[in-house]
Design an enzyme around this catalytic site. Structure first.
Site, PDB file in Angstrom:
ATOM      1  N   ARG A  34       0.827  -1.347   0.047  1.00  0.00           N
ATOM      2  CA  ARG A  34      -0.096  -0.086   0.109  1.00  0.00           C
ATOM      3  C   ARG A  34       0.703   1.276   0.040  1.00  0.00           C
ATOM      4  O   ARG A  34       0.684   2.094  -0.901  1.00  0.00           O
ATOM      5  CB  ARG A  34      -0.867   0.090   1.489  1.00  0.00           C
ATOM      6  CG  ARG A  34      -2.038   0.980   1.152  1.00  0.00           C
ATOM      7  CD  ARG A  34      -2.954   1.071   2.391  1.00  0.00           C
ATOM      8  NE  ARG A  34      -3.434  -0.154   2.458  1.00  0.00           N
ATOM      9  CZ  ARG A  34      -4.218  -0.535   3.413  1.00  0.00           C
ATOM     10  NH1 ARG A  34      -4.386   0.132   4.640  1.00  0.00           N
ATOM     11  NH2 ARG A  34      -4.723  -1.775   3.745  1.00  0.00           N
ATOM     12  N   HIS A  80      -8.161  -4.071  -7.449  1.00  0.00           N
ATOM     13  CA  HIS A  80      -7.805  -2.974  -5.999  1.00  0.00           C
ATOM     14  C   HIS A  80      -9.210  -3.175  -5.334  1.00  0.00           C
ATOM     15  O   HIS A  80      -9.996  -2.147  -5.335  1.00  0.00           O
ATOM     16  CB  HIS A  80      -7.511  -1.649  -6.531  1.00  0.00           C
ATOM     17  CG  HIS A  80      -6.600  -1.045  -5.530  1.00  0.00           C
ATOM     18  ND1 HIS A  80      -5.430  -1.441  -5.107  1.00  0.00           N
ATOM     19  CD2 HIS A  80      -7.030  -0.020  -4.489  1.00  0.00           C
ATOM     20  CE1 HIS A  80      -5.079  -0.463  -3.849  1.00  0.00           C
ATOM     21  NE2 HIS A  80      -6.024   0.223  -3.770  1.00  0.00           N
ATOM     22  N   TYR A 124     -17.873  13.143 -13.371  1.00  0.00           N
ATOM     23  CA  TYR A 124     -17.921  14.591 -14.219  1.00  0.00           C
ATOM     24  C   TYR A 124     -16.445  14.510 -15.156  1.00  0.00           C
ATOM     25  O   TYR A 124     -16.275  15.164 -16.144  1.00  0.00           O
ATOM     26  CB  TYR A 124     -18.006  15.624 -13.481  1.00  0.00           C
ATOM     27  CG  TYR A 124     -19.268  15.962 -12.832  1.00  0.00           C
ATOM     28  CD1 TYR A 124     -20.568  15.899 -13.439  1.00  0.00           C
ATOM     29  CD2 TYR A 124     -19.468  15.752 -11.238  1.00  0.00           C
ATOM     30  CE1 TYR A 124     -21.626  15.952 -12.929  1.00  0.00           C
ATOM     31  CE2 TYR A 124     -20.619  16.178 -10.823  1.00  0.00           C
ATOM     32  CZ  TYR A 124     -21.805  15.972 -11.694  1.00  0.00           C
ATOM     33  OH  TYR A 124     -23.018  16.184 -11.052  1.00  0.00           O
TER      34      TYR A 124
END
Length: 885
Positions: A34, A80, A124
Site C-alpha cells: 500500500r 484493487h 464528471y
C-alpha cells in the site's frame, strides 16, 4: 454435541505471540501492498493498477478520454478491492501538474488546483494515459515482467511495470507506512537520464561526478532550493533536508511604493492558505507595512501581489514573510523504497543502479521474447519458401489427398524423401519424395519444437501453415514479400542474438532507449538551487542604479534614487531633500551603486560593512532610519566616509585614509574583507583626532588634501607605504594650529598624455617628474564654502610637493564666502549635489560654475536662508567600468 465440536477445534495460543504475528502481518501488508513504491518503476500498487487498468481499457494518449468513474470501476473490479475514493484520489494526483513533475494521466475537467480546490466527482471528469505513462507500460505484452493472479484469481496483473522512465526519481513520491515513511522529491528527467547513462557506461562513477549532472530536486512549482549540503547528505545516505523558498521579486508601484510579487511557491504549499496566512499576520500586527494582498494568478501563471505601504523597508517585510509563512519551507528527504520485497533506505547511486538492473532485465526478457517470436516466424517463412520452390508437386499432393489430415501426412512424407501416393483423375499416382537442402533452407525446429517426424524435412507446424496459405499469396508480389520478410527476420534474429551475447550491445540498447525518452520528454530545470538561504538577497531583485545616501548629524541614514532630484541652474532655490528636526542637520552625502559593497568608516577610525541596498530606501523628504538599527556603532562614533567596491578580495587595490589632523594611511583592500558586526579598527588615531575621508586607490594616483582654512596639498600616493589595519599612519599635511583637513581625494594622472607629450611610458609615479604629472591632470577641483560660494580650479595649478608639507592656497576664505566645507574633483560633465544644514538640496552642473584661480573667493552656488549654511557636497557621476567588474 455442538459444544463438543466447538471445543474440539479450539487451539490454545500465546496472546503475545499471536499479537506480534498479526501486527507484523499487518505492517508488512501496508509496507509492501500500500504505502511504499517499488524502486524499479517508482509506483505504489494502486498507481500501478490504475495505469495498467487504463492500458487494458485502451486509453492511450491518442484515444478519446473516458469517464473516471469507468476507470475507477475497472480498477476496483479487477485489481484493487478497496474503496473508490482512494483509487480516484490516486488517479487525480497523477493528473495534477502541480504535484507531478511529469504527470502520468492526461485529465479533462476539474482535477483540483494549487489552491486546494477539490476535484470534481468522478462522474464528471475524464482521463486517459499521458504519453510519458506509455513509456512505463512499453513492452509489457512481451513477457518483460512477471504477472500474478489478482485478488479473486480471475485476472492477471503485473508485479512491476517495464518502466523506460526512472519514474521514482523524476516524479518522486511520499508515503507513511507502519514504523517507516518515504519522502522522495521529484527531479529533472534530463538530468536523471544523463546520470543513468553515465552509470551504464562507467559503473564505478562516484557520487561527486553524478551530482555534477543531477543538481538536486526539481519541483513542478519551481521556486528556490537553499542548501546543497542536505541534498548531498540524502544522496549519500538516503536522508537529508533542505530549505525551499518562494520566488519573489520587487516591483516599483510608483509614488514611492513597491510591491512584492510571488510567482513561484514551495512544493505542495496551498496557495490560498498561504494568502490567508499573510492576511492573518497583517491583521494581528505580526507583520507591519503591508497595505494589501491579492491573488492575480491566471492561466498564464501564478502571481501573488503584496502591496507595501509607502516608506516601509520592503526587504524587512520579505524576510518576515519567509520566516512566518510557507513562503519558506523545509523538505526532509527520506529515500526509502521496496527492493526485492523488502523496504530499504538508499542513496542516489543505488537508486539509479537498481533502475539500470531493472531495465537490463526488461531488455533481456524482451529480447528473448522477440527472438523466440522471430524464430517462430522464420520457421513458418522457411516452410513457405520450401513450398514455393516445390509448388507444383505441393498442389498435386493437396489436390490428390482425401482430406486435410491426409494432405498433412502426405506433405510431411514428401518433404522427408518418402514417396507419396495420391489420386489424380480417379487413378493412383506416385510422387517421388524430395530431399531438402539444409544449407539453403536452414532447416530446424524452433525452441521446444517436438513435431518433427523425419530429420531434414518440414515440421507439422510448417505444414499446417502451408495448408493455411491463401491462394493470393502465390502471386509473384506476395512471393517476393515472403522472401523479403524472411531475409529481414533473419537479420533481426542476428541482431537479437548479438544483444544477448554482447554486453556492449546490451548497453547500447539501454542507452539508446533512455536517450529517446530524454529527447521526447526532457525539459529545462524549473527549480533554482543556491548554496544557502542567505544567498537569496534583495540584490537579485532590484535594479543596479545609483543611489543618493544621506546621513544626518543625529545619525539617521537613507538611500534615495538620484533620479528624483530635478536639475536646476546655478543660483536656484533647490528642493527639500531631507527633513530633520530643528536640532539636527544633514552632515554627509554619498553616491553609490545599489549592488556595491560599502565600507562605513567612522570618526573613531573603525569600519563596518554593508551593501547599499541594505540601507533603507526612503522618500526624498523623509529623514530615513537610525544607523544604529543597521550597524552597532560605538558611543560617540559617527559615519565619516564610505568606500564602495565590487570585490573586497581584489589584488592591487588599497584603501587610502586621511584624518582631521592631517595623518594619512594606506592599507590593502583585502584587509577590510571580513568586518565584524561590532566593527574593526581601520586606523589607530591620536587623541582628539578623527577620520575625515577614505577612498580606493591602486598605487597610481595623486592624493589631494584640502583644509578648512583654504590650504591644499598634492602629493604622490606612493609616498605612503601600505600598512596593516591597526597602524596609525604618517603625516600627510602640516597644518596650522586652528586648521584641520576637510576633504581628501585621489586624482588619476592621464598616462597617455605623459606618453604622448613627454615620451614616458612608465606607470610608476616615482619615475615621473612633477611637471610631467601636472600636465596630465585634466580634472578640476571644485571648492565649496560654507556660505554657498564655490569655484572650479584646474588641478594643474596646484604645485606637487612631498607629503607632510604645508601645501598651497586653495581658496581665499573671507567673511563673504566663509571657510571651506569640501573640495571635490569634477569634470565638465559632472553634476554636484550640495546640501545645507537645514536640509535643502540643489543639483548643479559643474560646467555652470566659473573656473577661477586658487586665490579667489568663487561665485554663488546656492542662495541660503538666514542662519543656514552648506553642510556637505558630493559629485554625482556614472560608475566607472572598473567598479562594475
Amino acid at each position: 454435541m455442538a459444544d463438543e465440536i466447538n471445543l474440539s477445534v479450539m487451539v490454545p495460543v500465546d496472546i503475545e505471540a499471536e499479537m506480534r504475528k498479526s501486527y507484523l502481518d499487518y505492517a508488512m501488508s501496508v509496507i509492501i501492498g500500500r504505502a511504499l513504491p517499488d524502486v524499479r518503476d517508482g509506483l505504489k500498487p494502486v498507481h500501478r493498477r490504475i495505469l495498467f487498468g487504463m492500458y487494458e481499457l485502451g486509453l492511450t494518449s491518442t484515444k478519446p478520454y473516458r469517464k473516471c468513474a469507468k476507470i475507477t470501476g475497472e480498477v476496483l473490479g479487477k485489481f484493487h478491492p478497496h474503496g473508490d475514493a482512494p483509487v480516484y484520489d490516486a488517479l487525480v494526483r497523477m493528473a495534477q501538474d502541480f504535484n507531478m513533475r511529469y504527470p502520468l494521466v492526461d485529465g479533462q475537467g476539474n482535477f483540483g488546483s494549487v489552491d486546494g480546490d477539490m476535484p470534481a466527482a468522478m462522474r464528471y471528469t475524464e482521463a486517459r494515459l499521458a504519453k510519458i505513462a506509455e513509456e512505463l507500460l512499453a513492452d509489457i505484452e512481451k513477457e518483460t515482467v512477471d504477472f500474478v493472479p489478482n485478488f479473486d484469481e480471475t485476472e492477471q496483473e503485473p508485479t512491476v511495470l517495464p518502466a523506460r522512465v526512472p519514474n521514482l526519481l523524476v516524479n518522486g513520491t511520499s508515503g507513511i507506512a507502519v514504523g517507516m515513511a518515504t519522502n522522495i522529491p521529484p527531479h529533472n528527467l534530463r538530468e536523471v537520464i544523463d546520470a543513468t547513462v553515465l552509470l551504464i557506461e562507467k559503473p564505478d562513477t562516484t557520487l561527486k561526478e553524478v551530482m555534477k549532472l543531477v543538481q538536486g530536486p526539481d519541483f513542478p512549482t519551481g521556486g528556490y532550493i537553499a542548501g546543497r549540503e542536505g541534498i548531498e547528505a540524502a544522496y549519500k545516505s538516503g536522508r537529508g533536508s533542505f530549505t525551499m523558498r518562494a520566488k519573489a521579486a520587487i516591483e516599483d508601484a510608483g509614488k514611492d511604493r513597491e510591491n512584492i510579487v510571488v510567482t513561484e511557491i514551495p512544493y505542495q504549499v496551498n496557495k490560498a492558505r498561504l494568502i490567508e496566512r499573510i492576511a492573518e499576520l497583517v491583521q494581528t500586527k505580526k507583520i507591519d507595512g503591508i497595505a494589501d494582498v491579492r491573488d492575480e494568478s491566471d492561466r498564464d501563471g501564478m502571481r501573488i501581489v503584496i502591496e507595501v505601504k509607502r516608506g516601509e523597508e520592503t526587504q524587512l517585510i520579505l524576510n518576515n514573510l519567509f520566516k512566518h509563512t510557507q513562503m519558506q519551507e523545509s523538505f526532509g528527504m527520506i529515500m526509502l523504497a521496496i527492493v526485492g520485497g523488502q523496504p530499504k533506505e538508499m542513496g542516489l547511486l543505488e537508486f539509479i543502479r537498481l533502475f539500470i538492473e531493472h531495465r537490463r532485465d526488461v531488455v533481456l526478457r524482451r529480447t528473448r521474447h522477440e527472438l523466440r517470436k522471430a524464430r517462430e516466424r522464420e520457421h513458418i517463412l522457411t516452410g513457405f519458401q520450401v513450398a514455393l520452390d516445390h509448388l507444383d508437386n505441393l498442389i498435386r499432393i493437396i489436390r490428390g489427398s482425401a482430406n486435410r489430415a491426409e494432405a498433412k501426412d502426405n506433405l510431411l512424407k514428401y518433404f522427408s524423401e518418402q514417396d507419396v501416393t495420391v489420386t489424380e483423375n480417379g487413378r493412383a499416382k506416385k510422387i517421388e519424395g524430395v530431399k531438402l537442402d539444409g544449407r539453403k533452407y536452414k532447416l530446424g525446429g524452433v525452441e521446444g519444437e517436438t513435431a518433427r517426424t523425419v530429420t531434414g524435412g518440414l515440421t507439422a507446424v510448417q505444414v499446417d501453415a502451408i495448408l493455411e496459405l491463401q491462394l493470393h499469396r502465390l502471386t509473384q508480389l506476395s512471393v517476393d514479400e515472403i522472401l523479403n520478410e524472411l531475409k529481414n527476420i533473419r537479420e533481426r534474429i542476428t541482431e537479437l542474438e548479438e544483444i544477448l551475447a554482447s554486453e556492449k550491445k546490451l548497453k547500447q540498447v539501454l542507452v539508446g532507449e533512455l536517450r529517446e525518452v530524454q529527447k521526447s520528454y526532457g525539459d529545462d530545470r524549473r527549480t533554482q538551487i543556491v548554496d544557502k538561504v542567505d544567498e537569496i538577497k534583495l540584490e537579485d531583485l532590484i535594479a543596479d542604479t545609483d543611489m543618493l545616501i544621506t546621513v544626518s548629524h543625529a545619525g539617521y541614514i537613507k538611500r534615495t534614487s538620484v533620479d528624483i532630484y530635478r536639475h536646476q541652474s546655478r543660483g536656484g532655490k533647490g528642493r527639500i531633500g531631507a527633513r530633520t528636526k530643528e536640532e539636527d542637520f544633514v552632515e554627509h552625502l554619498f553616491i553609490a551603486s545599489a549592488h556595491s559593497y560599502i565600507l562605513l568608516f567612522t570618526s573613531k577610525g573603525r569600519v563596518y560593512w554593508l551593501k547599499v541596498y541594505e540601507i533603507p530606501e526612503a522618500a526624498a523628504a523623509t529623514r530615513g532610519k537610525a544607523i544604529a538599527s543597521l550597524v552597532k556603532f560605538q558611543e560617540g562614533e559617527k559615519l565619516t566616509a564610505v568606500v564602495q567596491a565590487r570585490n573586497l578580495e581584489e589584488e592591487g587595490r588599497f584603501v587610502f585614509l586621511a584624518t582631521r589632523n592631517g595623518t594619512v594611511k594606506k592599507s590593502g583592500l583585502a584587509e577590510f574583507s571580513n568586518p565584524r558586526s561590532t566593527g574593526i579598527i581601520a586606523i589607530n588615531l591620536e587623541p582628539k583626532d578623527e577620520l575625515i575621508g577614505a577612498t580606493l586607490t591602486d598605487s597610481k594616483k595623486m592624493i589631494f588634501l584640502a583644509s578648512h582654512e583654504g590650504q591644499a596639498i598634492l602629493f604622490r600616493e606612493t609616498e605612503v607605504r601600505s600598512m596593516g589595519r591597526a597602524a596609525g599612519g604618517v603625516i600627510g599635511m602640516d597644518l596650522k594650529k586652528e586648521d584641520y583637513v576637510v576633504s581628501m581625494d585621489a586624482v588619476q594622472p592621464d598616462f597617455e598624455i605623459i606618453a604622448k607629450e613627454h615620451k614616458q611610458t612608465t606607470l610608476d609615479l616615482e619615475e615621473l617628474e612633477n611637471e610631467h604629472i601636472k600636465d596630465s591632470l585634466t580634472s578640476l577641483m571644485l571648492t565649496v564654502a560654507e556660505k554657498g560660494y564655490g569655484k572650479r580650479t584646474p588641478l594643474a595649478e596646484y604645485r606637487i610637493t612631498s607629503r607632510g608639507g604645508k601645501g598651497v592656497v586653495n581658496m581665499k576664505t573671507t567673511a563673504r564666502n566663509g571657510s571651506v566645507v569640501a573640495t571635490l574633483q569634477v569634470t565638465e560633465e559632472s553634476d554636484v549635489m550640495i546640501i545645507t544644514e537645514n536640509g535643502k538640496v540643489i543639483r548643479v552642473h559643474a560646467n555652470e560654475i566659473r573656473e577661477a584661480g586658487r586665490s579667489t573667493q568663487g561665485v554663488r552656488l546656492l542662495r541660503l536662508d538666514e542662519g543656514d549654511s552648506v553642510a556637505a557636497a558630493a559629485v554625482l557621476q556614472e560608475e566607472d567600468e572598473e567598479a562594475k567588474k
